[in-house]
Design a protein around this motif. Structure first.
Motif, short mmCIF file in Angstrom:
data_model
loop_
_atom_site.label_atom_id
_atom_site.label_comp_id
_atom_site.label_asym_id
_atom_site.label_seq_id
_atom_site.Cartn_x
_atom_site.Cartn_y
_atom_site.Cartn_z
N SER A 6 -13.36 -3.24 -16.19
CA SER A 6 -12.17 -3.45 -15.34
C SER A 6 -11.13 -4.27 -16.10
N LYS A 64 -8.13 -7.03 -16.61
CA LYS A 64 -7.96 -8.40 -16.11
C LYS A 64 -7.01 -8.37 -14.91
N PRO A 65 -7.17 -9.33 -13.98
CA PRO A 65 -6.29 -9.31 -12.80
C PRO A 65 -4.81 -9.52 -13.15
N PHE A 66 -3.96 -9.15 -12.23
CA PHE A 66 -2.49 -9.31 -12.32
C PHE A 66 -1.87 -8.51 -13.46
N ASP A 98 -2.32 1.73 -10.46
CA ASP A 98 -3.58 1.69 -9.72
C ASP A 98 -4.49 2.84 -10.13
N ASP A 145 -6.20 -5.21 -23.53
CA ASP A 145 -5.32 -5.63 -22.43
C ASP A 145 -3.85 -5.56 -22.87
#
Lengths: 113, 195
Positions: A25, A27-29, B25, B46
């Motif tokens: 998943s 990372k948040p935000f 999403d 990321d």
């Protein structure tokens, strides 16, 4: 022989290790981070736009021509400036009067015939 | 509610922020995991994910809809990930040169061992060895292997993403497997003989 079998088994295990791999998943935000990146990119594009317009030939060529004209005018103006030539004459006159020529010991030796 | 990719593309091209949120999403995990498989570093993956979506936001107008949205996203992700690896290698080389001239500042590089967060605990060791070997493959073989084995894409989909024929992808996969076997064999033989 035994070690070869072991190695073959290890290689097989390595290949099979990702068979049931699950998705990691993020990372948040992430959305906020992407949005702030886009906003900061928008801020920098103003300068890029400015550079783009300044770099356009329709802007750059007249701009350069104007700069060259200003330079040329300045050169011509200073070259024909009468006050500059008067100052030069004054320097020449005082040089003649006070004999600014550099004296050296060799000249002193040769003063008498 | 926007769910269908076609609606999404339309909304995005109209500059709808909700459309962009829906796109993220739907595809953020796909993009992140593809990048993670290629660069093998969570922070770098990321960063790449952010870059990909930024790129999508900027150039969605160029998307003609000739391929699937996911295919387009895969292509951007792969390009960005490979660029990232090249940039990192360049930095590393520059770091070595800098250290030769006495600059003591040492840059942080990713650790050699990579543990994919999606691998089951009992498989972690073998998987990290496989990923280490995967790093040494040529780019095309690596991409084909990751798309098929890690991302679970069919050969046909891999062919579309990589702009190759089905036969070319099959050949890439078989070469990737053969090379991985050699690399892993060498690694395990060396390890067994060292023990």
């Amino acid at each position: 022989m035994n070690s070869k079998k072991n190695v073959d088994q290890l290689v097989e295990d390595a290949f099979n290790s990702i068979n049931n791999i699950e998705r990691a998943s993020v990372k948040p935000f992430l959305l906020s981070r992407v949005n702030s990146r886009i906003l900061s990119e928008k801020r920098t594009t103003w300068w890029e736009n400015a550079a783009f317009y300044i770099g356009k030939p329709s802007f750059a060529i007249p701009g350069l021509a104007m700069l060259m004209l200003i330079n040329l005018t300045a050169v011509i103006f200073y070259a024909t400036d009468p006050s500059a030539s008067i100052a030069e004459q004054n320097i020449q006159a005082s040089s003649d009067e006070f004999s600014y020529s550099i004296a050296s010991i060799y000249e002193n030796e040769n003063t008498e015939p | 509610m926007v769910n269908q990719p076609n609606d999404l593309i339309k909304k995005l091209q109209e500059g709808d922020q909700m459309g962009f949120t829906a796109l993220m999403d739907l595809y953020q995990n796909m993009v992140y995991n593809t990048a993670l498989g290629i660069v093998q570093n969570e922070e770098d993956a990321d960063d790449i994910t952010q870059e990909v979506f930024e790129q999508v936001y900027i150039s969605i107008g160029l998307f003609k809809g000739q391929s699937k949205l996911s295919t387009w996203l895969y292509k951007i992700t792969i390009t960005k990930s490979l660029d990232h690896i090249k940039k990192k290698k360049r930095k590393k080389r520059f770091g070595i040169v800098k250290s030769l001239f006495g600059d003591s500042e040492v840059e942080k590089y990713s650790p050699v061992e990579f543990n994919h967060p999606g691998v089951q605990l009992e498989q972690k060791e073998r998987a990290s060895e496989l990923f280490a070997a995967l790093k040494q493959l040529p780019d095309k073989q690596k991409i084909a292997f990751i798309l098929h084995k890690v991302e679970g894409q069919s050969y046909q989909e891999v062919a579309e993403i990589m702009n190759k024929s089905l036969n070319a992808v099959e050949a890439l996969m078989s070469r990737a497997k053969a090379n991985l076997k050699i690399l892993l064999h060498n690694y395990y033989y060396k390890n067994l003989s060292d023990q």
